[in-house]
Design an enzyme around this catalytic site. Structure first.
Site, PDB file in Angstrom:
ATOM      1  N   ASP A   9       0.818  -1.226   0.000  1.00 53.68           N
ATOM      2  CA  ASP A   9       0.000   0.000   0.000  1.00 53.68           C
ATOM      3  C   ASP A   9       0.848   1.271   0.000  1.00 53.68           C
ATOM      4  O   ASP A   9       0.571   2.223   0.736  1.00 53.68           O
ATOM      5  CB  ASP A   9      -0.961   0.014   1.192  1.00 53.68           C
TER       6      ASP A   9
ATOM      7  N   ASP B 285      -0.405  -4.462  -3.723  1.00 49.54           N
ATOM      8  CA  ASP B 285      -1.371  -3.375  -3.963  1.00 49.54           C
ATOM      9  C   ASP B 285      -0.719  -2.006  -3.786  1.00 49.54           C
ATOM     10  O   ASP B 285      -1.285  -1.106  -3.162  1.00 49.54           O
ATOM     11  CB  ASP B 285      -2.574  -3.491  -3.013  1.00 49.54           C
TER      12      ASP B 285
END
EC number: 3.1.1.11
Length: 522
Positions: free
Chosen positions: A336, A357
């Protein structure tokens, strides 16, 4: 007095549980106020809306009331907990509901005064859809923040958040997705000052404040410089941050408009933090650098989160800034890394690195000429470059990556690219949308290209596209066969994801002076 900067090369008690339950039940069993009337031109109705202008304004006011009532109830419990993670989740929700109230109020104001200073691009349909989409995603982010907590609060507020979500989704259906309305003469909005238009390209930039750790500037840390900046500024306010590593978590709040930060280079000026989910922070609050004020620009700066892969979610940069630009910036972390949370954003000549991600969120965002680097993950971990969070088919949001180099970072190269399988993305939400075009894909990308989130979730409703990519990872023969995946064979399909079309870049990027390619030219 401005300075001249030369361009750089380089558990809640039982009593309170009962009170909260009573308040929420009372609110959600009540009816909303009827539609209010307002004076809006017929032009707005015919060009932008599928309903009457009066109905649209009334729906906005109802939704604003709903947001404010949920926030009012939740605020009574803001300081009622000894649980660090839960306190953060509640704080996030209050901020996010505040964001939503602002975004809904902008929509109301702009729809009533199409030439007002609060209008951003001058293209009303684009502005409305952007702001309503942001107001939609905020409720999801609020709910996500309660992950890992054991509290009655999440269950009690879920009904309220759901009601706000439904109201905003209905508003999105009332705006035409592709209005013919243009900005003022198709040019830069009139409120943008001419002198602001070439700040990124000028040999010298007039700065308003200097940050230097050695005391040679106005401030020794970035946070103090941000706090001293004017609120709701209609001109560009420039902060020069001298070389050094600034270990602080910086937050540029929503009232700080048109801030620009310039460093001495992405390897020289570094803003560094180490907040993480494992240490009790929500993903939203873990950001080393977070910006919500509209019109933000950053140049020649590194934003990093050093928490490491074992700390899981740990954001280096989060942007909720509408019409924001990041130019020649390094954004590095692991899971992230870059949270493109909401609004319209543009990244040019940046370096972005991470593992799981590491580019995620629900903004409408374009990356051009960027280096996107997959790092070595934890054992048995898979890398996913993107995790786009579009939850409603009427949102204009998505990730577009153009003219970029997608490769392995040095640590993954040293360990072998096969040690951590890497994919272009996976669908975080039901209508996840990501397009990769005219980019170099190295052998770090798996032949399948894309990764499932959880079984067949979203595989029919997502939209993933590729166009004219090249390199050893760009082969299409073994790509996924999902209904939502497609290869563009014509430029007319890919054109929708260019700067000019996807983020309406021609209407606002000229005001920043950043280099950009409107469509397909190199």
């Amino acid at each position: 007095m401005p300075y001249l900067l030369m361009a750089s090369h380089n558990p809640l008690p039982a009593g309170k549980q009962l009170l909260l339950l009573v308040l929420l039940c009372a609110f959600f069993s009540s009816s909303f106020i009827p539609f209010a009337s307002c004076s809006i031109t017929d032009d707005l109705q015919t060009q932008c809306l599928k309903v009457s202008a009066t109905e649209f304004a009334g729906s906005l006011k109802d939704t604003i009331d709903a947001v404010q009532q949920v926030a009012s109830i939740l605020s009574q419990f803001a300081n009622a907990f000894g649980d660090f993670r839960l306190a953060n989740a509640i704080s996030d929700c209050l901020d996010l509901l505040d964001f939503s109230a602002d975004e809904l109020n902008w929509s109301l104001s702009a729809s009533q005064n199409q030439k007002g200073k609060n209008n951003s691009t001058g293209k009303l349909s684009s502005d409305l859809r952007t702001w309503l989409s942001a107001a939609l995603v905020n409720q999801d982010t609020c709910s996500n923040g309660f992950e890992g907590t054991n509290s009655i609060v999440q269950g009690l507020i879920s009904a309220g958040l759901g009601q706000v979500t439904s109201l905003v989704q209905e508003l999105l259906t009332q705006v035409h997705p592709n209005s013919n309305q243009q900005g003022p003469n198709g040019q830069i909005p009139s409120w943008v000052k001419t002198k602001d238009r070439k700040l990124l390209q000028a040999d010298g930039v007039s700065v308003d404040a200097i940050v230097a750790q050695d005391g040679t500037g106005n401030f020794t840390n970035v946070t103090d410089a941000v706090l001293a900046a004017p609120d709701y500024s209609m001109r560009r306010y420039v902060i020069y941050i001298k070389r050094g590593t600034y270990k602080e978590n910086v937050e540029i709040k929503k009232k700080k408009w048109n801030l620009m930060m310039i460093g001495d280079g992405m390897d020289a000026t570094i803003i560094s933090g180490n907040r993480s989910f494992v240490d009790g922070w929500t993903t939203f609050r873990s950001a080393t650098f977070a910006v919500s004020g509209r019109g933000f620009i950053a140049r020649d700066i590194t934003f990093e989160n050093t928490a490491g892969p074992e700390k899981h979610q740990a954001v280096a940069l989060r942007s909720d800034s509408d019409l924001s630009v990041f130019y020649r910036c390094n954004i590095r972390g692991y899971q992230d890394t870059l949270y493109t949370h909401t609004m319209r954003q543009f990244y040019r000549d940046c370096k972005i690195s991470g593992t799981v991600d590491f580019i995620f969120g629900d903004a409408t965002v374009v990356f051009q000429n960027c280096q996107i680097l997959a790092k070595k993950g934890l054992p048995n971990q898979k890398n996913s470059i993107t995790a786009q969070g579009r939850k409603d088919p009427n949102e204009p949001t998505g990730i577009s990556i153009q003219f970029c180099n997608i490769t392995a970072d040095s640590d993954l190269e040293a360990a072998s690219v096969n040690s951590t399988p890497t994919y272009l993305g996976r669908p975080w939400k039901l209508y996840s949308r990501t397009v990769i075009m005219q980019s170099f894909l190295s052998n770090v990308i798996r032949p399948e290209g894309w990764l499932e989130w959880n079984g067949d979730f979203a595989l029919n409703s997502l939209f993933y596209g590729e166009y004219m990519n090249y390199g050893p990872g760009a082969g299409l023969g073994s790509r996924v066969k999902w209904p939502g995946y497609q290869v563009f064979n014509e430029s007319t399909q890919a054109k929708n994801y260019t700067v000019a079309q996807f983020i309406e870049g021609n209407l606002w990027l000229p005001s920043t002076g950043v280099k950009y390619t409107a469509e397909f030219g190199v």
